[in-house]
Design an enzyme around this catalytic site. Structure first.
Site, mmCIF file in Angstrom:
data_model
loop_
_atom_site.group_PDB
_atom_site.id
_atom_site.type_symbol
_atom_site.label_atom_id
_atom_site.label_comp_id
_atom_site.label_asym_id
_atom_site.label_seq_id
_atom_site.Cartn_x
_atom_site.Cartn_y
_atom_site.Cartn_z
ATOM 1 N N GLY A 172 0.822 -1.209 0.000
ATOM 2 C CA GLY A 172 0.000 0.000 0.000
ATOM 3 C C GLY A 172 0.851 1.253 0.000
ATOM 4 N N GLU A 202 10.156 2.202 -2.522
ATOM 5 C CA GLU A 202 9.576 2.189 -3.876
ATOM 6 C C GLU A 202 9.331 3.635 -4.300
ATOM 7 O OE1 GLU A 202 5.660 0.439 -4.029
ATOM 8 O OE2 GLU A 202 5.659 0.281 -6.214
HETATM 9 N N1 ADE Z 1 0.095 -3.368 -3.873
HETATM 10 C C1 ADE Z 1 0.082 -3.832 -5.120
HETATM 11 N N2 ADE Z 1 1.120 -3.363 -5.827
HETATM 12 C C2 ADE Z 1 1.812 -2.556 -4.982
HETATM 13 C C3 ADE Z 1 2.975 -1.772 -5.101
HETATM 14 N N3 ADE Z 1 3.674 -1.706 -6.249
HETATM 15 N N4 ADE Z 1 3.377 -1.062 -4.043
HETATM 16 C C4 ADE Z 1 2.701 -1.119 -2.887
HETATM 17 N N5 ADE Z 1 1.597 -1.844 -2.708
HETATM 18 C C5 ADE Z 1 1.157 -2.560 -3.750
#
Ligand code: ADE
Ligand code: ZN
Length: 340
Positions: A172, A202
């Site tokens: 998330g 990320e």
């Molecule tokens: N849920 C699904 N894909 C995701 C992502 N790339 N980053 C965080 N949560 C996620």
């Protein structure tokens, strides 16, 4: 030269014949427009154009819109069955699949029925000689500490009941909640024998990865690409052998990275950070593991040996027990399409 006699580093034959390991894949994220249209047409619903997104925030919204159309536990049988077929077509022999149970429980679906449907599909695929699939139950970070503890408890009790849950994780919105708030849930999971899987670095910076390591005791990290900006952090990851599951197409599509040439994967590898390759949400990004491999080969001119090493890194950093890891490594070395 590769062991099948091919010469070209971009040789498609080598890639398609290579047994593969995929450690970063969301079950719900494998639902693409085709499968969703099928599910919706069965109940006379138009799915509409709901897959559009321009950045990470909009991606999470699209994800929610798609998931809301899975309204029957049996839908999960179709999702897991389709997933296993796609994995088998690519030669994936082992996958760790992230599943977010609370999204469905909050919508009133019976958790036991959903899990039963998923397991039926996984068991049928395994009986056909298809991939072995383990589950990582993850919580939604923005739903807070209490939901995280509830999810960790569920992961522990399902594991106890024989569901192949190998880890508890969090996904998330990475920026929504400090790691401290999740500490209790991860400790509970650890005590239950579950590994700890954290989406970090990320869209967040290196601090987010440091917290995943130091506060949550992450055994593996989803993405973690921000680590490439912090030499001390890369040394720490290398020293602790905590792998980053990198998903280049996902990072491009959510705009976490601007251009593939700017993706930090080569920097991480050069600094001896353990790295595996994943597709994250192939239903949304249109790219499965074999496409990710092809993208890396095209961009960085990886040799077949480099690709093979990355698949072996997947085996080594998987959450399988030691003897199964060994079998998986041998299966990659010998180019067998099943683990046994
Ligand atoms: N849920 C699904 N894909 C995701 C992502 N790339 N980053 C965080 N949560 C996620
Ligand atoms: Zn993910």
């Amino acid at each position: 030269m590769s062991d099948d006699g091919s010469r070209s580093p971009a040789n498609g034959g080598f890639i398609s014949g290579l047994p593969k390991v995929e450690l970063h894949l969301h079950l719900e994220g494998t639902v693409g427009p085709g499968l969703l249209a099928r599910i919706c047409s069965e109940r006379g619903l138009p799915p509409g154009d709901i897959y559009g997104f321009a950045d990470f925030g909009e991606f999470l919204d699209a994800y929610r819109r798609v998931v809301e159309l899975l309204t029957d536990p049996w839908d999960f049988y179709h999702v897991a069955e389709t997933l296993c077929s796609r994995l088998a077509e690519q030669g994936v022999v082992y996958a760790e699949c992230i599943f977010t149970p609370q999204i469905h429980m909050r919508r009133g679906l019976e958790h036991e029925e959903v899990v039963r449907a998923i397991l039926r599909a996984l068991d049928e695929a395994a009986a056909r000689g298809g991939p072995r699939v383990s589950l990582i139950y993850d919580t939604v970070r923005q739903w807070g500490a209490e939901a995280a503890v509830e999810c960790a408890r569920l992961a522990a009790s399902d594991r106890q009941a024989g569901v192949p849950v190998v880890a508890f994780g969090v996904g998330g919105d990475e920026l929504s909640l400090p790691a401290d708030e999740l500490k209790e849930a991860f400790e509970l999971a650890g005590r239950a024998g579950l590994k700890r899987y954290v989406h970090a670095g990320e869209v967040g910076g290196p601090d987010s990865v440091w917290e995943a390591l130091e506060v949550l005791g992450a055994d593996r990290i989803g993405h973690g690409i921000a680590a490439a900006r912090d030499a001390a952090l890369m040394r720490e990851l290398a020293q602790r052998q905590v792998a980053l599951d990198c998903c280049p197409t996902s990072n491009l599509r959510t705009r976490a990275v601007g251009r593939i040439e700017e993706h930090p994967l080569p920097v991480l590898l050069k600094n001896h950070v353990p790295v595996t390759l994943g597709s994250d949400d192939p239903g949304f990004f249109g790219s499965w593991l074999e496409d990710e491999i092809a993208l890396c080969v095209r961009t960085w001119h990886w040799s077949p040996e480099a690709v093979s090493l990355l698949m072996k890194a997947g085996a080594r950093h998987s959450f399988l027990e030691a003897s199964a890891k060994e079998k998986l490594l041998q299966c990659i070395s010998r180019r067998h399409r099943t683990i046994e």
